[in-house]
Design an enzyme around this catalytic site. Structure first.
Site, PDB file in Angstrom:
ATOM      1  N   ASP A 174       9.361  38.749  -9.931  1.00 46.79           N
ATOM      2  CA  ASP A 174       8.931  37.453  -9.388  1.00 46.79           C
ATOM      3  C   ASP A 174       7.539  37.559  -8.771  1.00 46.79           C
ATOM      4  O   ASP A 174       6.705  36.665  -8.925  1.00 46.79           O
ATOM      5  CB  ASP A 174       9.894  36.970  -8.299  1.00 46.79           C
ATOM      6  CG  ASP A 174      11.283  36.698  -8.845  1.00 46.79           C
ATOM      7  OD1 ASP A 174      11.418  36.502 -10.061  1.00 46.79           O
ATOM      8  OD2 ASP A 174      12.232  36.690  -8.037  1.00 46.79           O
TER       9      ASP A 174
HETATM   10  P1  AP5 Z   1      13.332  39.431  -9.634  1.00 44.91           P
HETATM   11  O1  AP5 Z   1      12.145  39.117  -8.906  1.00 44.91           O
HETATM   12  O2  AP5 Z   1      13.348  39.154 -11.049  1.00 44.91           O
HETATM   13  O3  AP5 Z   1      13.465  40.786  -9.202  1.00 44.91           O
HETATM   14  P2  AP5 Z   1      14.172  41.828  -9.926  1.00 44.91           P
HETATM   15  O4  AP5 Z   1      14.707  41.382 -11.246  1.00 44.91           O
HETATM   16  O5  AP5 Z   1      15.045  42.422  -8.928  1.00 44.91           O
HETATM   17  O6  AP5 Z   1      12.922  42.723 -10.121  1.00 44.91           O
HETATM   18  P3  AP5 Z   1      12.965  43.917 -10.973  1.00 44.91           P
HETATM   19  O7  AP5 Z   1      12.652  45.053 -10.101  1.00 44.91           O
HETATM   20  O8  AP5 Z   1      14.180  43.920 -11.820  1.00 44.91           O
HETATM   21  O9  AP5 Z   1      11.697  43.537 -11.766  1.00 44.91           O
HETATM   22  P4  AP5 Z   1      11.610  43.217 -13.282  1.00 44.91           P
HETATM   23  O10 AP5 Z   1      12.541  44.081 -14.051  1.00 44.91           O
HETATM   24  O11 AP5 Z   1      11.656  41.758 -13.501  1.00 44.91           O
HETATM   25  O12 AP5 Z   1      10.164  43.670 -13.504  1.00 44.91           O
HETATM   26  P5  AP5 Z   1       9.652  45.132 -13.725  1.00 44.91           P
HETATM   27  O13 AP5 Z   1      10.567  46.184 -13.232  1.00 44.91           O
HETATM   28  O14 AP5 Z   1       9.246  45.198 -15.151  1.00 44.91           O
HETATM   29  O15 AP5 Z   1      14.717  38.817  -9.015  1.00 44.91           O
HETATM   30  C1  AP5 Z   1      15.102  38.812  -7.643  1.00 44.91           C
HETATM   31  C2  AP5 Z   1      15.379  37.408  -7.196  1.00 44.91           C
HETATM   32  O16 AP5 Z   1      16.069  36.742  -8.217  1.00 44.91           O
HETATM   33  C3  AP5 Z   1      16.218  37.248  -5.959  1.00 44.91           C
HETATM   34  O17 AP5 Z   1      15.409  36.820  -4.897  1.00 44.91           O
HETATM   35  C4  AP5 Z   1      17.261  36.187  -6.335  1.00 44.91           C
HETATM   36  O18 AP5 Z   1      17.376  35.178  -5.376  1.00 44.91           O
HETATM   37  C5  AP5 Z   1      16.758  35.673  -7.636  1.00 44.91           C
HETATM   38  N1  AP5 Z   1      17.815  35.230  -8.521  1.00 44.91           N
HETATM   39  C6  AP5 Z   1      18.874  35.930  -8.981  1.00 44.91           C
HETATM   40  N2  AP5 Z   1      19.672  35.147  -9.740  1.00 44.91           N
HETATM   41  C7  AP5 Z   1      19.084  33.913  -9.768  1.00 44.91           C
HETATM   42  C8  AP5 Z   1      19.409  32.676 -10.390  1.00 44.91           C
HETATM   43  N3  AP5 Z   1      20.513  32.509 -11.134  1.00 44.91           N
HETATM   44  N4  AP5 Z   1      18.553  31.641 -10.211  1.00 44.91           N
HETATM   45  C9  AP5 Z   1      17.432  31.776  -9.463  1.00 44.91           C
HETATM   46  N5  AP5 Z   1      17.074  32.924  -8.846  1.00 44.91           N
HETATM   47  C10 AP5 Z   1      17.893  33.975  -9.009  1.00 44.91           C
HETATM   48  O19 AP5 Z   1       8.409  45.150 -12.764  1.00 44.91           O
HETATM   49  C11 AP5 Z   1       7.495  44.109 -12.640  1.00 44.91           C
HETATM   50  C12 AP5 Z   1       6.233  44.691 -12.099  1.00 44.91           C
HETATM   51  O20 AP5 Z   1       6.515  45.376 -10.891  1.00 44.91           O
HETATM   52  C13 AP5 Z   1       5.568  45.739 -12.974  1.00 44.91           C
HETATM   53  O21 AP5 Z   1       4.782  45.187 -13.960  1.00 44.91           O
HETATM   54  C14 AP5 Z   1       4.769  46.497 -11.935  1.00 44.91           C
HETATM   55  O22 AP5 Z   1       3.606  45.832 -11.585  1.00 44.91           O
HETATM   56  C15 AP5 Z   1       5.676  46.513 -10.748  1.00 44.91           C
HETATM   57  N6  AP5 Z   1       6.480  47.714 -10.655  1.00 44.91           N
HETATM   58  C16 AP5 Z   1       7.780  47.870 -11.003  1.00 44.91           C
HETATM   59  N7  AP5 Z   1       8.195  49.114 -10.744  1.00 44.91           N
HETATM   60  C17 AP5 Z   1       7.153  49.782 -10.212  1.00 44.91           C
HETATM   61  C18 AP5 Z   1       6.942  51.100  -9.701  1.00 44.91           C
HETATM   62  N8  AP5 Z   1       7.897  52.013  -9.716  1.00 44.91           N
HETATM   63  N9  AP5 Z   1       5.721  51.413  -9.192  1.00 44.91           N
HETATM   64  C19 AP5 Z   1       4.747  50.494  -9.171  1.00 44.91           C
HETATM   65  N10 AP5 Z   1       4.878  49.249  -9.611  1.00 44.91           N
HETATM   66  C20 AP5 Z   1       6.051  48.890 -10.144  1.00 44.91           C
END
Ligand code: AP5
Ligand code: NA
Length: 345
Positions: A299
């Site tokens: 997000d």
């Molecule tokens: P969301 O923001 O999507 O978070 P998340 O899915 O928990 O995040 P992830 O860590 O899984 O990220 P990602 O897999 O999308 O991205 P990526 O890992 O590629 O969701 C959380 C929210 O969703 C909650 O607040 C909740 O309320 C809401 N929610 C749940 N269900 C819902 C529903 N039905 N309706 C509405 N809302 C809902 O990473 C992305 C970027 O992060 C990368 O490109 C990079 O820049 C950075 N990054 C990731 N990992 C690293 C690392 N190890 N080191 C450095 N940068 C990193």
């Protein structure tokens, strides 16, 4: 931020959810038949989770909801209030007040539809080590209706915006509202951005997703979400580069503005797909001790991206700001930030 942006230049719709976040043991997930990295909608059997988290696991309450998270982050980076407008449905309760306060203190202009007799939605964030499993109880959020967008003041907000962002998550709630916003964007030749949001959207909500996809100018997703889409479409390859190219080439209503796909892959490079190219944008990998939780990383990436996109910045700058924002919120609990933004173009 250099110049002043039009108020309400960006409109988003989504589920306003209060996150109830706690560290839990693996057997907690097992009891509810959940996996470490799930994002699911709560069924009846999940309902005890929320009370259990509050009573037994020292849960934290954090502003959540995917689109609202992204818009709050965009506002934080922009430092100019009311650039972004958010629509979603809440109850009339304490949780709604908390969400509104957090959103407004970030500078977001919220216009909630209020459903009096239904509680505000919540999302259980079950943290096990560096993993997080999400279980959303949409409650009031599930009651959003298109008449809210038809109220004259809200209608004006939608029509005056220049950019639109809606999550795939919102497809489970009110596709007619999504189609309305998409059609407005199309009629006015303005960018409409969307997120694949979670694998279950492609698995169970493909029909409304396919209906809106022709309108989508920029589609975001992570690896698992892109793969779930490809699988649901029976595409032959699970290779992310193939999937991205196909997403770009997928049925588009306005061919004058070719679709862009942006796929994140955790700490691996972000992939930018345009009509004839694939570009990689490196991510500065964080050390384990710097990571608080990755919840909200996806997000925040979108929020950082939007903060630059609405200023007309290049995709390169938008993506670098997305990575900056994601990296920042990973160092903070949930999708929260601390201090002043430090992104430099
Ligand atoms: P969301 O923001 O999507 O978070 P998340 O899915 O928990 O995040 P992830 O860590 O899984 O990220 P990602 O897999 O999308 O991205 P990526 O890992 O590629 O969701 C959380 C929210 O969703 C909650 O607040 C909740 O309320 C809401 N929610 C749940 N269900 C819902 C529903 N039905 N309706 C509405 N809302 C809902 O990473 C992305 C970027 O992060 C990368 O490109 C990079 O820049 C950075 N990054 C990731 N990992 C690293 C690392 N190890 N080191 C450095 N940068 C990193
Ligand atoms: Na975080």
């Amino acid at each position: 931020m250099t110049s002043t942006l039009q108020e309400g230049i960006l409109v988003g719709c989504g589920n306003p959810l209060l996150d109830i976040s706690a560290v839990v043991p693996m057997d907690f997930l097992q009891r509810y038949s959940m996996n470490e990295d799930d994002a699911i909608l709560a069924e009846d059997r999940h309902m005890p989770i929320y009370g259990e988290l509050v009573e037994g696991y020292n849960a934290e309450f954090l502003a959540g909801g995917s689109v609202q998270n992204s818009l709050r982050i965009a506002q934080w980076i922009l430092r100019q209030p009311r650039v972004a407008v958010f629509f979603g449905c809440v109850g009339e309760d304490r949780y709604a007040q908390i969400l509104k306060e957090k959103a407004q203190s970030a500078g977001l202009d919220v216009h909630y539809q209020v459903k009096r007799d239904v509680p505000t939605g919540t999302c259980a964030v079950l943290i096990t080590g560096t993993h997080r499993s999400l279980c959303a109880n949409l409650a009031a959020a599930n009651n959003f209706t298109i008449d809210h967008l038809e109220e004259p003041s809200n209608k004006a907000l939608v029509e005056n915006a220049q950019y639109y962002y809606i999550s795939g998550f919102f497809l489970t709630v009110n596709p007619p509202s999504i189609m309305r916003v998409a059609a407005t964007a199309h009629a006015k030749q303005r960018p409409f951005l969307m997120n694949l949001s979670a694998p279950f959207i492609s698995q169970f909500y493909m029909a409304p997703l396919l209906a809106v996809l022709p309108y989508v100018d920029i589609i975001f997703g992570n690896e698992a979400e892109a793969q779930a889409f490809a699988e649901a479409q029976s595409w032959p390859s699970g290779d992310l580069r193939e999937i991205g190219k196909r997403l770009v080439a997928f049925n588009k209503l306005n061919p004058a503005r070719p679709r862009i796909a942006i796929l994140t892959q955790g700490c691996d490079p972000v992939l930018l797909f345009q009509q004839d190219s694939v570009q990689e944008f490196p991510v500065t990998k964080l050390a384990v001790h710097e990571i608080v939780d990755t919840n909200g990383a996806g997000d925040a990436f979108v929020g950082g991206f939007l903060s630059q996109f609405v200023q007309g910045k290049s995709l390169d700058v938008c993506i670098r700001c997305g990575n900056y924002a994601a990296g920042h919120i990973i160092k903070n609990p949930g999708c929260t930030y601390s201090g002043e933004p430090e992104f430099v173009e």
